[in-house]
Design an enzyme around this catalytic site. Structure first.
Site, PDB file in Angstrom:
ATOM      1  N   ASP A 125      10.991  -1.175  11.443  1.00  0.00           N
ATOM      2  CA  ASP A 125       9.847  -0.815  10.704  1.00  0.00           C
ATOM      3  C   ASP A 125       8.724  -0.034  11.380  1.00  0.00           C
ATOM      4  OD1 ASP A 125       7.136  -1.378   9.393  1.00  0.00           O
ATOM      5  OD2 ASP A 125       7.647  -3.314   8.571  1.00  0.00           O
ATOM      6  N   SER A 178       4.256  -6.101   2.886  1.00  0.00           N
ATOM      7  CA  SER A 178       3.043  -5.174   3.619  1.00  0.00           C
ATOM      8  C   SER A 178       1.877  -5.728   3.018  1.00  0.00           C
ATOM      9  CB  SER A 178       3.402  -3.739   2.921  1.00  0.00           C
ATOM     10  OG  SER A 178       2.700  -2.813   3.639  1.00  0.00           O
ATOM     11  N   MET A 179       1.009  -4.910   2.755  1.00  0.00           N
ATOM     12  CA  MET A 179      -0.425  -5.112   2.521  1.00  0.00           C
ATOM     13  C   MET A 179      -0.650  -6.517   1.504  1.00  0.00           C
ATOM     14  SD  MET A 179      -3.284  -2.547   1.379  1.00  0.00           S
ATOM     15  CE  MET A 179      -5.042  -3.167   1.194  1.00  0.00           C
ATOM     16  N   HIS A 238      10.263  -0.082   6.609  1.00  0.00           N
ATOM     17  CA  HIS A 238       9.277  -1.031   6.128  1.00  0.00           C
ATOM     18  C   HIS A 238       9.466  -1.107   4.646  1.00  0.00           C
ATOM     19  CE1 HIS A 238       5.142  -2.662   6.087  1.00  0.00           C
ATOM     20  NE2 HIS A 238       4.935  -1.710   4.722  1.00  0.00           N
ATOM     21  N   PHE A 292       0.759  -1.283  -0.143  1.00  0.00           N
ATOM     22  CA  PHE A 292      -0.038   0.017   0.106  1.00  0.00           C
ATOM     23  C   PHE A 292       0.818   1.293   0.034  1.00  0.00           C
ATOM     24  CE2 PHE A 292      -1.618   3.290   2.785  1.00  0.00           C
ATOM     25  CZ  PHE A 292      -2.995   3.321   2.214  1.00  0.00           C
TER      26      PHE A 292
END
Length: 283
Positions: free
Chosen positions: A228, A99-100, A257, A33
């Site tokens: 992160d 991530s997402m 991240h 994202f």
């Protein structure tokens, strides 16, 4: 440009843009994202050079895919991935999410099984369960996410700047692990995303993946930085590894991240070793 239709909204198809390059064992990569498949370039090229077929796609609402006003939840995201896997008839797949995108990998394996999947890689994962509840005290308070949604409504572009700052740990890593140009490129990609999709995706981050984890029966590699600032290491990757039998966790010291960009060499080495590239990959 190639598209796969995953649904409709009123008179318009919901099309996912994808890229499909190379030959050999397929690797499907699912972006974070609020970006798109182009942010995988530091992984895609080495994988292609190692003899893999590399497939990236843009999540609904992001990149070159359609921007519907619905479907920003992990049941739908996983169903979208299943359409892609089925339409392209992909088998023996290496799934990689960042991530997402790790949510799609986790929910897909939990809901659809591993018939088409050889192994999975979770970079800066979202699982197991980010929301603080009575039975999940290690999570994050819901008020934080409500603040994110309000910030997106008030000024999505200012929110995006703050997000990119946290994504890269910008104050610490600018000019060292990430250039101003790369920062701007990511910001520009995020700015072109659906406003509603950007907002609604925040609720998706609160998905409880704990029920999916026992269904995952393929080898899993988890890679995350211990600095992160988007998905805190202690609440995500560090908790997740003991919940996945036979999984392996690689901790990148001091990494933020956005490790597919900032720590690409370390990430790529971990990926290649895990998948046995190139000669050990199962045909």
């Amino acid at each position: 440009m190639p598209f796969i239709t995953v649904g409709t909204e009123n008179s318009a198809p919901i099309d996912l843009y994808y890229e499909d390059h190379g030959s050999g064992q397929p690797v499907v990569m699912i972006h974070g994202f609020p970006f798109n498949g182009a942010t995988w370039e530091k992984q895609a090229i080495p994988l292609l050079n190692a003899g893999y077929r590399v497939i990236t796609y843009d999540r609904r609402g992001f990149g070159n895919s359609a921007q519907p006003t619905m479907g920003y939840d992990y049941d739908t995201f996983a169903a979208d991935l299943d359409v892609l896997m089925t339409e392209l008839d992909l088998r023996n797949v290496i799934l990689i999410g960042h991530s997402m995108g790790t949510g799609e990998v986790t929910r897909y394996l939990g809901a659809y099984g591993s018939q088409r999947v050889n192994r999975a890689i979770l970079l800066a994962p979202l699982a197991p369960f980010l929301l603080q509840t009575a039975d999940n005290p290690e999570g994050v308070e819901k008020s934080l996410f409500e603040g994110f949604k309000q910030a997106i409504i008030q000024d999505r572009f200012a929110y995006l700047t703050q997000f990119c700052n946290n994504f890269f740990n910008w104050d610490e890593n600018k000019g060292r692990l990430v250039s101003e140009e790369a920062y701007r490129a990511h910001w520009d990609i995020g700015a072109r995303a659906s406003a509603k999709g950007t907002h609604d995706s925040v609720d998706a981050w609160l998905t409880d993946f704990r029920g999916d984890l026992p269904q995952i029966d393929v080898p899993v590699l988890i890679v995350q930085g211990d600095k992160d600032n988007v998905l805190p290491y202690a609440k995500t990757g560090q908790r997740l590894q003991p919940m996945l039998a036979g999984s392996r966790l690689i901790t990148l010291k001091g990494a933020p991240h956005g490790i597919p960009w900032t720590n690409a060499d370390e990430v790529n080495q971990a990926i290649m070793e895990f998948i046995g590239a190139p000669t050990m990959a199962r045909a």
